[in-house]
Structure formats: structure tokens, C-alpha cells
Design a protein around this motif. Structure first.
Motif, PDB file in Angstrom:
ATOM      1  N   THR A 201      -9.809  -3.483  -7.950  1.00 57.50           N
ATOM      2  CA  THR A 201     -10.377  -4.752  -8.421  1.00 57.50           C
ATOM      3  C   THR A 201      -9.907  -5.856  -7.478  1.00 57.50           C
ATOM      4  N   GLY A 280      -5.184  -2.652  -9.155  1.00 56.53           N
ATOM      5  CA  GLY A 280      -5.613  -3.915  -9.769  1.00 56.53           C
ATOM      6  C   GLY A 280      -5.127  -5.072  -8.918  1.00 56.53           C
ATOM      7  N   CYS A 281      -6.005  -5.550  -8.051  1.00 58.82           N
ATOM      8  CA  CYS A 281      -5.611  -6.651  -7.156  1.00 58.82           C
ATOM      9  C   CYS A 281      -6.270  -7.951  -7.598  1.00 58.82           C
ATOM     10  N   ALA A 282      -7.175  -7.861  -8.576  1.00 56.27           N
ATOM     11  CA  ALA A 282      -7.893  -9.061  -9.004  1.00 56.27           C
ATOM     12  C   ALA A 282      -6.961 -10.038  -9.710  1.00 56.27           C
ATOM     13  N   VAL A 284      -7.149 -11.834 -12.530  1.00 56.42           N
ATOM     14  CA  VAL A 284      -7.972 -11.903 -13.742  1.00 56.42           C
ATOM     15  C   VAL A 284      -7.518 -13.103 -14.580  1.00 56.42           C
ATOM     16  N   ASP A 286      -6.391 -15.048 -17.588  1.00 53.56           N
ATOM     17  CA  ASP A 286      -5.734 -14.547 -18.799  1.00 53.56           C
ATOM     18  C   ASP A 286      -6.515 -14.915 -20.061  1.00 53.56           C
ATOM     19  N   PRO A 314      -8.940  -9.160 -22.069  1.00 51.01           N
ATOM     20  CA  PRO A 314      -8.303  -7.832 -22.075  1.00 51.01           C
ATOM     21  C   PRO A 314      -7.443  -7.666 -20.825  1.00 51.01           C
ATOM     22  N   ASP A 315      -6.316  -6.971 -20.954  1.00 55.77           N
ATOM     23  CA  ASP A 315      -5.511  -6.664 -19.777  1.00 55.77           C
ATOM     24  C   ASP A 315      -6.066  -5.364 -19.186  1.00 55.77           C
ATOM     25  N   ILE A 316      -6.805  -5.504 -18.102  1.00 56.62           N
ATOM     26  CA  ILE A 316      -7.567  -4.379 -17.542  1.00 56.62           C
ATOM     27  C   ILE A 316      -6.636  -3.267 -17.075  1.00 56.62           C
ATOM     28  N   ILE A 317      -5.660  -3.639 -16.271  1.00 54.92           N
ATOM     29  CA  ILE A 317      -4.798  -2.624 -15.662  1.00 54.92           C
ATOM     30  C   ILE A 317      -3.924  -1.934 -16.713  1.00 54.92           C
ATOM     31  N   PHE A 335      -0.444  -5.673  -9.153  1.00 53.43           N
ATOM     32  CA  PHE A 335       0.098  -6.759  -8.335  1.00 53.43           C
ATOM     33  C   PHE A 335       0.849  -7.737  -9.224  1.00 53.43           C
ATOM     34  N   LYS A 349       6.746  -6.139 -14.998  1.00 57.39           N
ATOM     35  CA  LYS A 349       5.331  -5.754 -15.046  1.00 57.39           C
ATOM     36  C   LYS A 349       5.178  -4.245 -14.908  1.00 57.39           C
ATOM     37  N   LYS A 353       3.538  -2.849 -18.286  1.00 58.18           N
ATOM     38  CA  LYS A 353       2.141  -2.411 -18.165  1.00 58.18           C
ATOM     39  C   LYS A 353       2.035  -0.921 -17.861  1.00 58.18           C
TER      40      LYS A 353
END
Ligand code: C5P
Length: 418
Positions: A201, A280-282, A284, A286, A314-317, A335, A349, A353
């Protein structure tokens, strides 16, 4: 700095059933552009013929310390000095014990003792032998002496047992060797990644407030796009889930455009199915507006302030990393862009996560991070046994950093999945 290709590698083979895989290993190392010389113990020759290794390495295979003819060519001390890397694969329990004790009772142990080369081994043995406290002690001693141990892998063994003790596959050894011996970006093992699917991402998300306004951030998408480029260079199939950015799609990359975090989450949930690695580099957002206005919000003459009600995205990663281990859960890299206490926040993190690796970067540093072309990073990872790894990557162009991150992620992934 030496490059990862064109290294002088002494491949030591000891006597276990996994020795047959060393033929493929020698082949891959040669294909990677390395010079390979093979030394076999007496036990190894019961499993695979020296002639096979001679044909694959293109060099005579050495099997004995006291061989006047071979010594007249390249003597063993000369051979010890020639090697830049000694790779022992497979390393049996007995060989590990002899090396841990500093024995020099055959050619291979003598070379290991005499050589200043970087030393790496791939242990292979029955699971009970690997689990024995004596082997654990020897492994610990070898690590202390500077050896790097790759594996072993867990699974069904030649003897019918199931458990840890299988030698890593030659492709994984090559990938890990590359990672362990080089900071170069030469894709020495590109062909071994050709079956991999990596989903990345990138960029910001846009959260609409009304048809013309949105909440977003300064992410340029450059780091995610550089990762996509680096992963395709290494032969992987890449799907890039991209928020709105003004970048062109890297050649060979499949790009899926999204705007909002919810759209990104839906795309990621679907595309991560069957993927090997998810990055997950996007950046996003919050939060999003609870109810985006249907029509353009009007400025109110009687109100000096406006309250927006936001709800969490939503927390994608975390959703992908929270999947059951296998099948369906890729190796997950996240990231952590921070402005202070980078290592603490990044580690938090990693744990919170449930990530496999986290790439921390300090976005408060001038010229690094958001928008710029350079970046620095701190990599933290955790392997299957919960052991932590750590590597600092100095400031460098984002594409170089991306290559280093992809190399680390792929080698950790291959170690974990074999
Ligand atoms: O929680 P934070 O935004 O700091 O975490 C950053 C990491 O989590 C990045 O890898 C980012 O792409 C990912 N992330 C995500 N979905 C969110 C928020 C962050 O995938 N909603």
C-alpha cells in the motif's frame, strides 16, 4: 565495499542426507556470479559424489587434508586465505560440535579454523539431535565465535520425524547469504523470487468531508513506489494499492487506485489473500468524517467555528497481520513514521499490530521522510521463535533504501517460511 556478486565462496559439505541439496546450492551460487570451491567431509561423500560438485562448481573438489597432489596446487592455508565466505551446508551435529571445540581433524574444520572469512552455516539434523542441550550449547558457542546460523527449518524429516532440523532450501540459503554478506543492491538471487507475490500500500488516503473537500496528509507515495520498483527488480510480482499520488506506475507493477481508507482496506483484504508479503507503506488517515455531507458545506455567517464528527478508520495492516498464521497470512511489514522516540514507538507497533517487521523512520529530520527523495530507517523484526532483529539503514536515496528493505523482508520471509 565488496559486492554480493563475484564473491569467493568456500562451500563446505558435511555428511547428512541434506547434502544432496548442496548440488543445487552450488549451482545457484555459480549462477549468482560467485566463485565456488567445494570441500567435502568424508561423511558427505557417502551422500553425494565429489564429481557432481566438481561439475557444478567447475573446480576440483577437495576432500582430504593430507593430499599431496591437491596441496601442490592450492595448499589448504592458501585456500583458507582465498575464501571470502565459508558456507557450510549442511552442517551436521557432529561438525557443529567439532567446530565449537576448535578441532582441526579434517580439511573442512582446519579451513574453518585457519580462515578469516565470514562464516555461515545451515545446520541439518534429526529433530531430537537439534533439540539436545549439547547441540544448543554448540550452536550458542558458534554464534559467540562469529558464525551465523541459517535455520534449521521445521517440518517432515527424511527419517520420518517431524520438527526443527531440516536444512533450509538452497534458494533461502542464497537469499539469506546475500543479506548476511552484503549491503549491495545487486539482485544476486533474482530468479529465486520469481514466484513471490508482494502487495504494497502506498500514498495517502483522502477522507471526504463533502463533495469538494477532504482530510488527507502530505504523503507523496514515493517510498511505496520505490518499494514496488525494488520488488519487481528482484523478480517478484507486485500489486500496488495506491492512494491519490502524482507518480507514474513502475514498469511491470499492477496498480489498484483507491481514495479512502475504507476502499484501501477492502482492496488490501482481497489482494492479500495468497500473497507472500504485505507491506503497508500508505499513510492511512486514522479518522474519516462520520457522515460526509451530500452537498458542499456552506460557510455560516452566524458561526465562527465548525465541529466535525470523525470516526476511526479500519487499521488495514493490523487486520492482515491478525490473520491466522497460515494459510492466508502473508509476511507483514509495516512502517512507523515518528517525530520522536523512534525505536520505542516502532517496537510498540511491531508488537501491538502483530507485524513481522517494522520500518521506523524519523520524519522530523530535515530532508528525510515525507515528500523528499532521501530517507533513513531503523528495521526491527521478530522471527517465528520471537527473537528480535535490528538493523539501522543510513540516509540514502529512497530507491536504495527500498532495495535494502525488500532484501531484508524477503530473506526474513524465506527463513520464516522454510
Ligand atoms: O498506527 P500508525 O498509522 O502509526 O501505523 C503505521 C503503519 O500502519 C503503516 O504501516 C501504515 O501503512 C499502517 N496503517 C494501516 N491502516 C491504518 C493506519 C496505519 O494499514 N488505518
Amino acid at each position: 565495499m565488496s559486492s554480493a556478486s563475484g564473491r569467493r565462496i568456500l562451500l563446505g559439505i558435511s555428511g547428512g542426507i541434506a547434502a544432496y541439496k548442496s548440488a543445487q546450492l552450488a549451482r545457484l551460487l555459480k549462477q549468482g556470479g560467485h566463485e565456488v570451491r567445494v570441500v567435502m567431509t568424508q561423511g558427505a561423500q557417502a551422500f553425494i559424489a565429489p564429481l557432481t560438485l566438481q561439475a557444478l562448481s567447475g573446480e576440483p573438489v577437495r576432500t582430504s587434508l593430507l593430499d599431496p597432489e591437491a596441496e601442490a596446487g592450492m595448499g589448504h592455508i592458501e585456500l583458507a586465505r582465498w575464501a571470502e565466505i565459508i558456507l557450510v551446508a549442511p552442517a551436521t551435529a557432529d561438525l557443529m560440535a567439532r567446530l565449537a571445540q576448535g578441532h582441526a581433524d579434517d580439511l573442512l574444520t582446519t579451513l574453518c579454523l585457519a580462515s578469516p572469512a565470514q562464516k555461515i552455516m545451515a545446520p541439518a539434523m534429526n529433530q531430537a539431535m537439534w533439540a539436545h542441550p549439547a547441540t544448543a550449547r554448540n550452536a550458542e558457542q558458534l554464534r559467540e565465535d562469529g558464525w551465523q546460523l541459517l535455520g534449521p527449518d521445521s517440518g517432515e524429516q527424511a527419517c520420518g520425524d517431524v520438527g526443527p532440523g531440516r536444512m533450509l532450501e538452497p534458494e533461502s540459503i542464497c537469499a539469506a547469504l546475500f543479506d548476511a554478506t552484503s549491503t549491495s543492491t545487486t539482485p544476486a538471487v533474482a530468479s529465486s523470487n520469481s514466484g513471490l507475490h508482494i502487495v504494497i500500500t502506498a500514498g495517502p488516503t483522502r477522507e471526504p468531508l463533502d463533495p469538494v473537500r477532504y482530510l488527507s496528509n502530505h504523503s507523496s507515495g514515493k517510498m511505496g513506489y520505490a518499494l514496488a520498483t525494488a520488488a519487481t527488480e528482484l523478480g517478484a510480482r507486485v500489486t500496488l494499492i495506491s492512494g491519490p499520488v502524482s507518480l507514474t506506475t513502475p514498469p511491470g507493477v499492477q496498480r489498484v487506485d483507491v481514495e479512502t481508507a475504507v476502499q484501501m482496506a477492502e482492496a488490501a483484504e482481497q489482494l492479500a489473500n495468497g500473497a507472500d508479503v504485505f507491506i503497508g507503506c500508505a499513510a492511512v488517515a486514522d479518522y474519516r468524517a462520520e457522515t460526509p455531507a451530500e452537498h458542499k458545506l456552506k460557510k455560516r455567517a452566524d458561526e465562527d467555528s465548525l465541529t466535525l464528527r470523525l470516526v476511526k478508520n479500519p487499521d488495514i495492516i493490523a487486520a492482515i497481520a491478525g490473520r491466522a498464521r497460515s494459510p492466508g497470512r502473508p509476511y507483514v511489514v509495516g512502517f512507523a513514521a515518528e517525530t520522536r522516540d523512534l525505536e520505542d514507538y516502532a517496537r510498540d507497533k511491531l508488537t501491538r499490530k502483530n507485524l513481522d517487521m517494522v520500518v521506523g523512520n524519523d520524519v522530523s529530520l530535515v530532508g528525510l521522510g515525507f515528500g523528499g527523495d532521501n530517507n533513513a530507517a531503523l528495521l526491527l523484526w521478530r522471527d517465528m521463535e520471537g527473537r528480535e532483529g535490528r538493523q539501522e539503514l543510513p540516509p540514502q536515496p529512497k530507491i536504495e533504501l527500498a532495495r535494502a528493505i525488500i532484501h531484508h523482508a524477503l530473506s526474513q520471509h524465506s527463513i520464516n517460511s522454510h
